[in-house]
Design a protein around this motif. Structure first.
Motif, short mmCIF file in Angstrom:
data_model
loop_
_atom_site.label_atom_id
_atom_site.label_comp_id
_atom_site.label_asym_id
_atom_site.label_seq_id
_atom_site.Cartn_x
_atom_site.Cartn_y
_atom_site.Cartn_z
N ASN A 181 20.03 54.69 52.82
CA ASN A 181 20.04 56.05 52.28
C ASN A 181 19.34 57.05 53.19
O ASN A 181 19.45 58.26 52.99
CB ASN A 181 19.36 56.07 50.90
N TRP A 227 26.19 54.92 50.37
CA TRP A 227 25.70 56.29 50.45
C TRP A 227 26.64 57.08 51.36
O TRP A 227 27.19 56.53 52.32
CB TRP A 227 24.27 56.33 50.97
N CYS A 229 26.86 57.04 46.24
CA CYS A 229 25.71 57.94 46.07
C CYS A 229 25.87 59.06 47.08
O CYS A 229 25.95 58.79 48.26
CB CYS A 229 24.40 57.23 46.33
#
Lengths: 282, 282
Positions: free
Chosen positions: A22, A50, A76
């Motif tokens: 991330n 991500w 995400c």
């Protein structure tokens, strides 16, 4: 009847943040393909990426994962929708939906962003959040994407979220009333909430994600010191019972932000421990 | 009818943590007497001390404050009652009650301590907390001391608290059912809680303290980056309306832990700003 994972971890999902993906420069920096193959080799059935890992390769990466036998459970995340750092335009939020669709991801996670500048308390930010979601939800529905509102631990109020409990997130879902808008229940953010079970009891069909980690007794960093399941004080089985009581039967997604511990280890070892803990303590 | 402080700050209390007095080496290090006189000179009607300031001088300091026209509103705080760092013996908790009584303080604040070792979730720690409070409350009642359970922001779960909301704290009060056991409502810890007003609506007569500060939009440190009232995103007037709706008519206690900002300033200037903000935005 809560699912029994002691001998079967097909429901396990790796959120690649557990390997530091991330954040730029965090973790061992394995290429996406290597992560996919490492999950496949261990029978980890699902993966959550991500956006920064995907770039323009969403279709390719999604197909690559499925060819290896790994489903893309989620992406995400949207940009912030409210608060000082939220883009005014819907373009980036729509781009995140498009990326999720191109990946073949089922769910796109939403961290709302914080309190809108010039306001006090949460009411006005939540109204504006509902307005934005009312525009984004149909766009996502047209592309087959579910949106999961993730309430965050109240320490993230101000600049990261305006939703702090499952009840807060469900209230926004009620206000928007879009069938593809639900919630994500992350142990890190909700473990402390005495009202969690009661909130989930009225969330049937609206839980789109369950995130696993643990709350360390001595948490040293607000953001990057999450524990692996079993190393902390959260009642993981109690939380999962409440989540599954709301009808959730999807992947259990391990998301451990851990700059000083898990991100410093060999990713293969991290995945091995993750599988073992998932079977033993979750 | 919420109290109007715009032209009268007699209800204002200084918690000396606003000058760094909760931590060794923090703040300007003014002697207790100088702090008392600085409050008196500004018409600040109440003061709340920390045990480390008092030592063996409780009677002397209490009398000194009252002679200057300043009431000792409270004392911070008991030792932890549960969690890894809680003493097994009741001696230190009783000593904190004795100190509060010697000071002539009305209220002794309780931060509970965290999750008991070997347990998961909060239920067991809360049962043990209730057991200890059931022993401590009569001891305090015999000495005229009210005990105020302070729920903390959920970021302090694990090692500092097992109570995260006003509702959590009231549930423990219900279980113990001692007339001198109530709650403290601190803006920093509760500002985010959508259920606060509903919880306080059933707390009549049980609010023993109201602590003021602000939640900064960009909070940089879990413990020591609180904002002065008006500098953050909390709905201070809304919270106070709910607190006073529960019958609270006592002092409003400013408690700003602020290692990098307010503790670096001249204490006189800090007190001046505190008075001004209390009148303007609280």
């Amino acid at each position: 009847m809560v699912r029994d994972f002691t001998a079967d971890h097909a429901a396990l999902a790796l959120n690649t943040a557990t390997l530091g993906h991330n954040l730029d420069g965090a973790g061992a920096g394995w290429p996406v393909e290597r992560v996919i193959d490492a999950c496949a080799a261990r029978g980890i059935g699902h993966i959550v990426f991500w956006r920064r890992e995907i770039g323009a390769r969403a279709v390719q990466i999604g197909n690559r994962a499925r060819a290896a036998g790994v489903q893309v459970a989620g992406l995400c995340r949207t940009p912030y929708l409210v608060g000082r750092d939220a883009p005014l335009s819907d373009d980036d939020a729509q781009a995140s939906v498009d990326m999720a669709a191109a990946l073949g991801a089922a769910v796109l996670t939403i961290v709302t962003g914080g309190t809108d500048p010039g306001t006090k308390g949460l009411a006005e930010s939540r109204r504006r959040l509902a307005d934005r979601l009312a525009r984004l939800a149909p766009y996502a529905a047209d592309r087959g994407i579910k949106l999961a509102l993730e309430p965050l631990n109240p320490m993230f109020g101000g600049n990261r979220t305006c939703l702090f409990t499952t009840a807060d997130a469900l209230a926004v879902c009620d206000a928007v009333a879009a069938p593809n808008l639900g919630i994500a229940v992350d142990v890190y953010h909700v473990w402390w909430d005495s009202t969690l079970a009661a909130s989930l009891a009225r969330a049937r069909g609206r839980v789109f994600g369950h995130h696993l980690c643990d709350w360390l007794e001595n948490t040293n960093d607000m953001l990057l010191d999450r524990g692996m399941m079993g190393d902390g004080v959260a009642d993981l089985r109690g939380i999962r019972a409440a989540v599954e009581g709301a009808g959730y039967a999807g992947p259990c997604e391990v998301e451990v932000f851990s700059a000083r511990n898990w991100w410093t280890r060999d990713p293969g070892d991290v995945l091995d421990v993750m599988v073992q803990r998932f079977r033993q303590v979750c």
